[in-house]
Design an enzyme around this catalytic site. Structure first.
Site, PDB file in Angstrom:
ATOM      1  N   THR A  61       0.759  -1.291  -0.100  1.00 26.06           N
ATOM      2  CA  THR A  61       0.017   0.135   0.009  1.00 26.06           C
ATOM      3  C   THR A  61       0.825   1.348  -0.069  1.00 26.06           C
ATOM      4  O   THR A  61       2.049   1.104   0.445  1.00 26.06           O
ATOM      5  CB  THR A  61      -0.901  -0.061   1.254  1.00 26.06           C
ATOM      6  N   ASP A  91       4.455   1.028   2.044  1.00 22.72           N
ATOM      7  CA  ASP A  91       5.655   1.487   1.244  1.00 22.72           C
ATOM      8  C   ASP A  91       5.881   3.064   1.577  1.00 22.72           C
ATOM      9  O   ASP A  91       5.867   3.804   0.887  1.00 22.72           O
ATOM     10  CB  ASP A  91       5.370   1.330   0.023  1.00 22.72           C
ATOM     11  N   LYS A  93       8.848   4.445   2.844  1.00 25.90           N
ATOM     12  CA  LYS A  93       9.863   5.090   2.359  1.00 25.90           C
ATOM     13  C   LYS A  93      10.374   6.306   3.467  1.00 25.90           C
ATOM     14  O   LYS A  93      10.733   7.303   2.940  1.00 25.90           O
ATOM     15  CB  LYS A  93      10.186   5.614   1.185  1.00 25.90           C
ATOM     16  N   ASP A  96      14.051   9.940   7.624  1.00 27.09           N
ATOM     17  CA  ASP A  96      14.346  10.930   8.635  1.00 27.09           C
ATOM     18  C   ASP A  96      15.278  10.555   9.660  1.00 27.09           C
ATOM     19  O   ASP A  96      15.604   9.337   9.826  1.00 27.09           O
ATOM     20  CB  ASP A  96      13.311  11.788   9.167  1.00 27.09           C
ATOM     21  N   THR A 100      12.233  11.193  14.619  1.00 31.17           N
ATOM     22  CA  THR A 100      11.275  11.784  13.948  1.00 31.17           C
ATOM     23  C   THR A 100      10.468  10.555  13.051  1.00 31.17           C
ATOM     24  O   THR A 100       9.172  10.755  13.059  1.00 31.17           O
ATOM     25  CB  THR A 100      11.760  12.582  12.724  1.00 31.17           C
ATOM     26  N   GLN A 210      10.110   5.328 -14.585  1.00 35.00           N
ATOM     27  CA  GLN A 210      10.234   3.980 -14.120  1.00 35.00           C
ATOM     28  C   GLN A 210      10.695   3.056 -15.150  1.00 35.00           C
ATOM     29  O   GLN A 210      10.272   3.581 -16.269  1.00 35.00           O
ATOM     30  CB  GLN A 210       8.646   3.686 -13.909  1.00 35.00           C
ATOM     31  N   GLN A 211      11.362   1.950 -14.764  1.00 36.60           N
ATOM     32  CA  GLN A 211      12.007   1.338 -15.870  1.00 36.60           C
ATOM     33  C   GLN A 211      11.380  -0.295 -15.381  1.00 36.60           C
ATOM     34  O   GLN A 211      11.415  -0.567 -14.344  1.00 36.60           O
ATOM     35  CB  GLN A 211      13.391   1.376 -15.744  1.00 36.60           C
ATOM     36  N   ARG A 231       0.938  -1.216 -11.913  1.00 37.27           N
ATOM     37  CA  ARG A 231      -0.124  -0.900 -13.058  1.00 37.27           C
ATOM     38  C   ARG A 231      -0.300  -2.326 -13.972  1.00 37.27           C
ATOM     39  O   ARG A 231      -1.064  -2.116 -14.446  1.00 37.27           O
ATOM     40  CB  ARG A 231       0.679   0.294 -13.619  1.00 37.27           C
TER      41      ARG A 231
HETATM   42  O1  6AU Z   1       4.376  -1.423 -11.230  1.00 36.13           O
HETATM   43  P1  6AU Z   1       4.265   0.156 -11.047  1.00 36.13           P
HETATM   44  O2  6AU Z   1       5.485   0.811 -11.857  1.00 36.13           O
HETATM   45  O3  6AU Z   1       2.869   0.529 -11.266  1.00 36.13           O
HETATM   46  O4  6AU Z   1       4.425   0.372  -9.454  1.00 36.13           O
HETATM   47  C1  6AU Z   1       5.667   0.045  -8.740  1.00 36.13           C
HETATM   48  C2  6AU Z   1       5.505   0.336  -7.368  1.00 36.13           C
HETATM   49  C3  6AU Z   1       5.209   1.580  -6.700  1.00 36.13           C
HETATM   50  C4  6AU Z   1       6.577   2.422  -6.343  1.00 36.13           C
HETATM   51  O5  6AU Z   1       6.161   3.356  -5.340  1.00 36.13           O
HETATM   52  C5  6AU Z   1       7.352   0.998  -5.989  1.00 36.13           C
HETATM   53  O6  6AU Z   1       6.724   0.123  -6.507  1.00 36.13           O
HETATM   54  N1  6AU Z   1       8.854   1.225  -5.935  1.00 36.13           N
HETATM   55  C6  6AU Z   1       9.564   1.046  -5.083  1.00 36.13           C
HETATM   56  C7  6AU Z   1       9.350   0.438  -3.741  1.00 36.13           C
HETATM   57  C8  6AU Z   1       8.523  -1.065  -3.680  1.00 36.13           C
HETATM   58  O7  6AU Z   1       9.738   0.850  -2.728  1.00 36.13           O
HETATM   59  C9  6AU Z   1      10.974   1.208  -5.030  1.00 36.13           C
HETATM   60  C10 6AU Z   1      11.478   1.299  -6.550  1.00 36.13           C
HETATM   61  O8  6AU Z   1      12.842   1.248  -6.720  1.00 36.13           O
HETATM   62  N2  6AU Z   1      10.620   1.412  -7.587  1.00 36.13           N
HETATM   63  C11 6AU Z   1       9.162   1.395  -7.323  1.00 36.13           C
HETATM   64  O9  6AU Z   1       8.562   1.312  -8.329  1.00 36.13           O
HETATM   65  O10 6AU Z   1       4.097   1.626  -5.600  1.00 36.13           O
END
Ligand code: 6AU
Length: 259
Positions: A61, A91, A93, A96, A100, A210-211, A231
């Site tokens: 989430t 997730d 991330k 800090d 905190t 994104q890759q 996605r």
């Molecule tokens: O398959 P996508 O591209 O729709 O979604 C990828 C999911 C998203 C990102 O916040 C997360 O993975 N993510 C993370 C995580 C899991 O920490 C790290 C990263 O390097 N790349 C990434 O896409 O919810």
């Protein structure tokens, strides 16, 4: 070539209780698929969770993107998770100082420490960030996932930074359950779960950096354990049958690397 252990064997080597639990769920349900449900209405998240719950080991989430988030959302998600035997991964991330992140984990709108089985942590602030989680996870056994590498173009989590994150995990292997990474490195020991985002069958990337790689590539060629698909599944018109395709591909890659 590297000798791969089974997830059952890894469950016994795990040093964090949630890592052990996750390896056992993967072995029992025969799935190393985690789904990133990045939808913005609580009912959409819950409906998808219930429909694909039998196919996944983890549901990831981002609670801070849900427009109508409330306590009832978490309550219902927990019920769906126990019905289908999957773990909940927030997730967040965290990045800090220890003091905190302790507040961010335990307080505010979301009270993440009360319901998340695992959360993501960046190491930029240094290893003392982990101390912010200790009180809470001593009670719950939750696991921390360190971001050792990222899937996005131009990521700065590379090289010596990645090595330092692995070292941080090893020094705190009671609290740290594993890494978010793109490949298995020699120094990543078998007690850790390696989880890989940036997975899609029919796309190389998006317009915001994104890759993507395939399940077979990351699990078999790169040696990671769990694929995280967003996605590719939740935007498909048939998310359940698409989830089954990802599950089968990732599991076949796991089985074939054992031989
Ligand atoms: O398959 P996508 O591209 O729709 O979604 C990828 C999911 C998203 C990102 O916040 C997360 O993975 N993510 C993370 C995580 C899991 O920490 C790290 C990263 O390097 N790349 C990434 O896409 O919810």
């Amino acid at each position: 070539a590297k000798k791969y252990l089974t997830y059952e064997e890894r469950a016994k080597l795990a040093t964090n209780p949630t890592a052990s639990k996750l390896f056992n769920i993967m072995a029992t349900k025969k799935t190393n698929l985690a789904v990133a449900v990045d939808l913005t209405r609580k009912q959409e998240v819950l409906n998808l969770a219930d429909s694909i719950g039998s196919e996944i080991c983890v549901l990831k989430t981002h609670v801070d993107i849900i427009d109508d988030y409330d306590q009832d959302f978490v309550h219902q998600l927990e019920q769906i998770a126990s019905k289908h035997n999957f773990l909940i991964f927030e997730d967040r991330k965290f990045a800090d100082i220890g003091n905190t992140v302790k507040y961010q984990f335990e307080s505010g709108v979301y009270h993440i420490s009360k319901w998340a089985h695992m959360v993501t942590i960046h190491g930029v602030a240094g290893p003392a960030i982990i101390d912010g989680f200790r009180d809470s996870i001593k009670q719950t056994g939750a696991g921390l996932l360190l971001l050792a590498q990222m899937s996005s173009k131009g990521s700065l989590c590379v090289g010596e930074y990645t090595n330092q994150m692995i070292e941080m995990g090893k020094q705190n292997s009671d609290a740290v359950m594993g890494f978010i990474c793109q490949e298995r490195l020699e120094s990543m020991s078998d007690n850790f779960v390696l989880m890989t985002p940036g997975i899609q069958f029919n796309s190389k990337g998006d317009s915001m950096g994104q890759q993507y790689n395939t399940p077979d590539y990351v699990v078999k060629e790169k040696g990671t354990d769990v694929i995280i698909v967003g996605r590719g599944i939740y935007q498909n018109s048939e998310p359940k049958s698409e989830a089954i395709k990802y599950k089968q591909a990732a599991w076949a890659a796991y089985e074939s690397r054992l031989n």
